[in-house]
Design a protein around this motif. Sequence first.
Motif, PDB file in Angstrom:
ATOM      1  N   TYR A  14      35.025   7.831  -3.960  1.00 20.04           N
ATOM      2  CA  TYR A  14      34.449   9.165  -3.782  1.00 20.04           C
ATOM      3  C   TYR A  14      34.999   9.843  -2.540  1.00 20.04           C
ATOM      4  O   TYR A  14      35.125  11.080  -2.497  1.00 20.04           O
ATOM      5  CB  TYR A  14      32.922   9.088  -3.745  1.00 20.04           C
ATOM      6  CG  TYR A  14      32.326   8.497  -2.485  1.00 20.04           C
ATOM      7  CD1 TYR A  14      32.044   9.301  -1.383  1.00 20.04           C
ATOM      8  CD2 TYR A  14      32.019   7.143  -2.404  1.00 20.04           C
ATOM      9  CE1 TYR A  14      31.494   8.773  -0.231  1.00 20.04           C
ATOM     10  CE2 TYR A  14      31.472   6.601  -1.260  1.00 20.04           C
ATOM     11  CZ  TYR A  14      31.215   7.411  -0.169  1.00 20.04           C
ATOM     12  OH  TYR A  14      30.681   6.880   0.974  1.00 20.04           O
ATOM     13  N   VAL A  46      33.591   7.897  -7.183  1.00 19.25           N
ATOM     14  CA  VAL A  46      32.426   6.996  -7.196  1.00 19.25           C
ATOM     15  C   VAL A  46      32.554   5.915  -6.123  1.00 19.25           C
ATOM     16  O   VAL A  46      33.598   5.775  -5.484  1.00 19.25           O
ATOM     17  CB  VAL A  46      32.275   6.315  -8.582  1.00 19.25           C
ATOM     18  CG1 VAL A  46      32.106   7.357  -9.675  1.00 19.25           C
ATOM     19  CG2 VAL A  46      33.477   5.419  -8.887  1.00 19.25           C
ATOM     20  N   TYR A  63      38.272   6.571 -12.659  1.00 18.73           N
ATOM     21  CA  TYR A  63      37.380   6.424 -11.516  1.00 18.73           C
ATOM     22  C   TYR A  63      38.200   6.157 -10.254  1.00 18.73           C
ATOM     23  O   TYR A  63      39.137   5.356 -10.263  1.00 18.73           O
ATOM     24  CB  TYR A  63      36.397   5.272 -11.746  1.00 18.73           C
ATOM     25  CG  TYR A  63      35.492   5.511 -12.932  1.00 18.73           C
ATOM     26  CD1 TYR A  63      34.347   6.289 -12.813  1.00 18.73           C
ATOM     27  CD2 TYR A  63      35.802   4.982 -14.182  1.00 18.73           C
ATOM     28  CE1 TYR A  63      33.522   6.520 -13.903  1.00 18.73           C
ATOM     29  CE2 TYR A  63      34.982   5.207 -15.283  1.00 18.73           C
ATOM     30  CZ  TYR A  63      33.853   5.985 -15.132  1.00 18.73           C
ATOM     31  OH  TYR A  63      33.050   6.219 -16.220  1.00 18.73           O
ATOM     32  N   TYR A  89      28.502   2.251  -8.529  1.00 16.87           N
ATOM     33  CA  TYR A  89      28.435   3.130  -9.697  1.00 16.87           C
ATOM     34  C   TYR A  89      28.564   2.363 -11.003  1.00 16.87           C
ATOM     35  O   TYR A  89      28.039   2.786 -12.033  1.00 16.87           O
ATOM     36  CB  TYR A  89      29.535   4.193  -9.600  1.00 16.87           C
ATOM     37  CG  TYR A  89      29.450   5.278 -10.650  1.00 16.87           C
ATOM     38  CD1 TYR A  89      28.625   6.377 -10.463  1.00 16.87           C
ATOM     39  CD2 TYR A  89      30.189   5.199 -11.828  1.00 16.87           C
ATOM     40  CE1 TYR A  89      28.535   7.384 -11.426  1.00 16.87           C
ATOM     41  CE2 TYR A  89      30.103   6.194 -12.798  1.00 16.87           C
ATOM     42  CZ  TYR A  89      29.276   7.277 -12.592  1.00 16.87           C
ATOM     43  OH  TYR A  89      29.187   8.259 -13.539  1.00 16.87           O
ATOM     44  N   SER A 133      26.973   2.741 -15.165  1.00 19.10           N
ATOM     45  CA  SER A 133      27.920   3.256 -16.155  1.00 19.10           C
ATOM     46  C   SER A 133      28.011   2.302 -17.329  1.00 19.10           C
ATOM     47  O   SER A 133      27.592   1.152 -17.256  1.00 19.10           O
ATOM     48  CB  SER A 133      29.307   3.435 -15.529  1.00 19.10           C
ATOM     49  OG  SER A 133      29.850   2.174 -15.156  1.00 19.10           O
ATOM     50  N   SER A 150      28.095   9.219  -6.525  1.00 21.03           N
ATOM     51  CA  SER A 150      29.098   9.983  -7.256  1.00 21.03           C
ATOM     52  C   SER A 150      29.306  11.318  -6.558  1.00 21.03           C
ATOM     53  O   SER A 150      28.344  12.037  -6.282  1.00 21.03           O
ATOM     54  CB  SER A 150      28.656  10.223  -8.704  1.00 21.03           C
ATOM     55  OG  SER A 150      29.558  11.077  -9.368  1.00 21.03           O
ATOM     56  N   TYR A 200      37.005  -3.360  -9.764  1.00 23.81           N
ATOM     57  CA  TYR A 200      36.434  -2.018  -9.725  1.00 23.81           C
ATOM     58  C   TYR A 200      36.673  -1.419  -8.330  1.00 23.81           C
ATOM     59  O   TYR A 200      37.209  -2.087  -7.428  1.00 23.81           O
ATOM     60  CB  TYR A 200      34.944  -2.074 -10.053  1.00 23.81           C
ATOM     61  CG  TYR A 200      34.356  -0.741 -10.463  1.00 23.81           C
ATOM     62  CD1 TYR A 200      34.768  -0.133 -11.647  1.00 23.81           C
ATOM     63  CD2 TYR A 200      33.424  -0.087  -9.672  1.00 23.81           C
ATOM     64  CE1 TYR A 200      34.245   1.096 -12.040  1.00 23.81           C
ATOM     65  CE2 TYR A 200      32.880   1.136 -10.061  1.00 23.81           C
ATOM     66  CZ  TYR A 200      33.306   1.714 -11.241  1.00 23.81           C
ATOM     67  OH  TYR A 200      32.794   2.933 -11.619  1.00 23.81           O
ATOM     68  N   THR A 216      30.551   0.862 -18.505  1.00 24.66           N
ATOM     69  CA  THR A 216      31.889   0.293 -18.413  1.00 24.66           C
ATOM     70  C   THR A 216      31.825  -1.174 -18.022  1.00 24.66           C
ATOM     71  O   THR A 216      30.883  -1.619 -17.368  1.00 24.66           O
ATOM     72  CB  THR A 216      32.735   1.038 -17.365  1.00 24.66           C
ATOM     73  OG1 THR A 216      32.083   0.921 -16.097  1.00 24.66           O
ATOM     74  CG2 THR A 216      32.880   2.503 -17.707  1.00 24.66           C
ATOM     75  N   TYR A 218      36.531  10.954 -11.762  1.00 22.83           N
ATOM     76  CA  TYR A 218      35.227  10.808 -11.118  1.00 22.83           C
ATOM     77  C   TYR A 218      35.393  10.129  -9.764  1.00 22.83           C
ATOM     78  O   TYR A 218      36.102   9.121  -9.653  1.00 22.83           O
ATOM     79  CB  TYR A 218      34.286   9.951 -11.973  1.00 22.83           C
ATOM     80  CG  TYR A 218      33.871  10.601 -13.272  1.00 22.83           C
ATOM     81  CD1 TYR A 218      32.657  11.260 -13.385  1.00 22.83           C
ATOM     82  CD2 TYR A 218      34.702  10.562 -14.388  1.00 22.83           C
ATOM     83  CE1 TYR A 218      32.273  11.861 -14.578  1.00 22.83           C
ATOM     84  CE2 TYR A 218      34.329  11.161 -15.585  1.00 22.83           C
ATOM     85  CZ  TYR A 218      33.118  11.815 -15.670  1.00 22.83           C
ATOM     86  OH  TYR A 218      32.743  12.413 -16.853  1.00 22.83           O
ATOM     87  N   GLU A 237      38.106   8.839 -19.002  1.00 20.61           N
ATOM     88  CA  GLU A 237      37.563   8.799 -17.645  1.00 20.61           C
ATOM     89  C   GLU A 237      38.448   7.964 -16.715  1.00 20.61           C
ATOM     90  O   GLU A 237      38.895   6.870 -17.072  1.00 20.61           O
ATOM     91  CB  GLU A 237      36.147   8.225 -17.627  1.00 20.61           C
ATOM     92  CG  GLU A 237      35.095   9.150 -18.183  1.00 20.61           C
ATOM     93  CD  GLU A 237      34.941   9.026 -19.677  1.00 20.61           C
ATOM     94  OE1 GLU A 237      35.750   8.297 -20.291  1.00 20.61           O
ATOM     95  OE2 GLU A 237      34.032   9.666 -20.239  1.00 20.61           O
ATOM     96  N   SER A 280      32.995  15.321 -10.447  1.00 23.46           N
ATOM     97  CA  SER A 280      34.116  15.065 -11.347  1.00 23.46           C
ATOM     98  C   SER A 280      34.989  16.305 -11.455  1.00 23.46           C
ATOM     99  O   SER A 280      34.557  17.409 -11.101  1.00 23.46           O
ATOM    100  CB  SER A 280      33.612  14.664 -12.732  1.00 23.46           C
ATOM    101  OG  SER A 280      32.901  15.738 -13.326  1.00 23.46           O
ATOM    102  N   CYS A 307      42.605   3.709  -8.293  1.00 23.92           N
ATOM    103  CA  CYS A 307      41.778   4.149  -9.421  1.00 23.92           C
ATOM    104  C   CYS A 307      41.586   3.026 -10.415  1.00 23.92           C
ATOM    105  O   CYS A 307      42.293   2.006 -10.384  1.00 23.92           O
ATOM    106  CB  CYS A 307      42.414   5.349 -10.121  1.00 23.92           C
ATOM    107  SG  CYS A 307      43.944   4.953 -10.988  1.00 23.92           S
TER     108      CYS A 307
END
Length: 420
Positions: free
Chosen positions: A224, A127, A221, A131, A135, A105, A144, A137, A125, A219, A108, A157
């Motif tokens: 990163y 990631v 994602y 990740y 999490s 990560s 993802y 999620t 975030y 949130e 954020s 995202c």
Amino acid sequence: MALWENILMALSGLKANKMRAFLTMLGIIIGIGSVIAISTLGSIMEKSVTDIFNSQGGSNLVGFSITLKEDAARDYIYDDDFITADMIRDISEKFAEDIDAVSLSAGSADGKMNIRRKEYDVAVYGVNHGYIKQSMTGVIAGRYISEKDCEQIRNVCVISDKQAQKLFGSERNAIGKTISVNLTFGYSMDLTVVGIYEYQLTGIMSSMVNMMGEDWNNEIYMPYTTFNRTMGTNEDTFYYFNLNTNSGVDAKAFCEKVSNYLNNTYYRDNDSVEIYYQTAESQMEMINEVLGILQLAISVIAGISLLVGGIGVMNIMLVSVTERTREIGVRKAMGAPNSAIRMQFIIESVIICLIGGAVGILFGIALGNIAGVIVGTMAPPTIGSIVLAVGFSMAIGIFFGYYPANRAAKLDPIEALRYE
């Protein structure tokens, strides 16, 4: 006088003075109810924390970070001290048999997203693919963040199901669409939606979100590397990273092995910084220790209310002895020994406390269930707390009932018969 006769006499006395008996029991009810409610709430909080702990990988989750040595030559950390992506790739290959996933990560940033002319708060975030293992999620549409997304610094995202519904009407419709996010630092970005997640909070966390009036999961994602490029920071350095070990791997032994390897290679010549590790189990122990101290502190307060309740019992028993002085005199004149008189009033005191304790237990369980409904996690009170509550009720009855009972037993029968 037989035990049963003493019990019946005590119950008869309580029935004749219902309001006085209830007010006497009130302190016991509140005290015992508080103890049971606190025990139940503690179990609920422990279960809630355990659920979150398990959703993030449980005992398989471990974390590594940089820290200053005890004999550090400086009191600050340079950029060159940070963990690099190359280091992480190295240990991922070297300890591949032990590692299930590496979680990275980049941090954020808060921002705003406009939906139908209405502004919504979001948290972005940065990631990597691993990740998702730590999490809470679960991807319900699309995919993802992938390793390719990170390598190629893609503007993609993953958003929440509620965000997708508000923006595009459904989760499926959101895949492939573009969203615009304005960050509080003045940065803005256009991101392509590649996945939808269902954010599932458990227990007390869910309750806190509901109480704050949050009607969607905010949130977002993204890779990163993309996050770092947008923020103008280094794309390949980290202050910390987490790992999920494979099932059956001894987390502590694994952490020792990895930290020793990093410290003896990459940080061998560093005079101030080293790798520090922490297992999820150790964090869980710290949380439980804090919860235990909190429970103990509140239990002490509940114990004070029990003490006040006990003093109330003693006071009412003294009044009872005064009111029944002639009765005591008659019984002693007819040959009743001091022990029988003493036992009569001790039993009456114990009965008051036991009834108050029973009502208090029901009251505490009811409060605990209400708390469970509010936080969304149910947990029964511990057997130990119920046994403790009952035992404490009896102890209070005997302790605070003894003085009035002993005073009654020592009354002179002649003086008692003259009493008006």
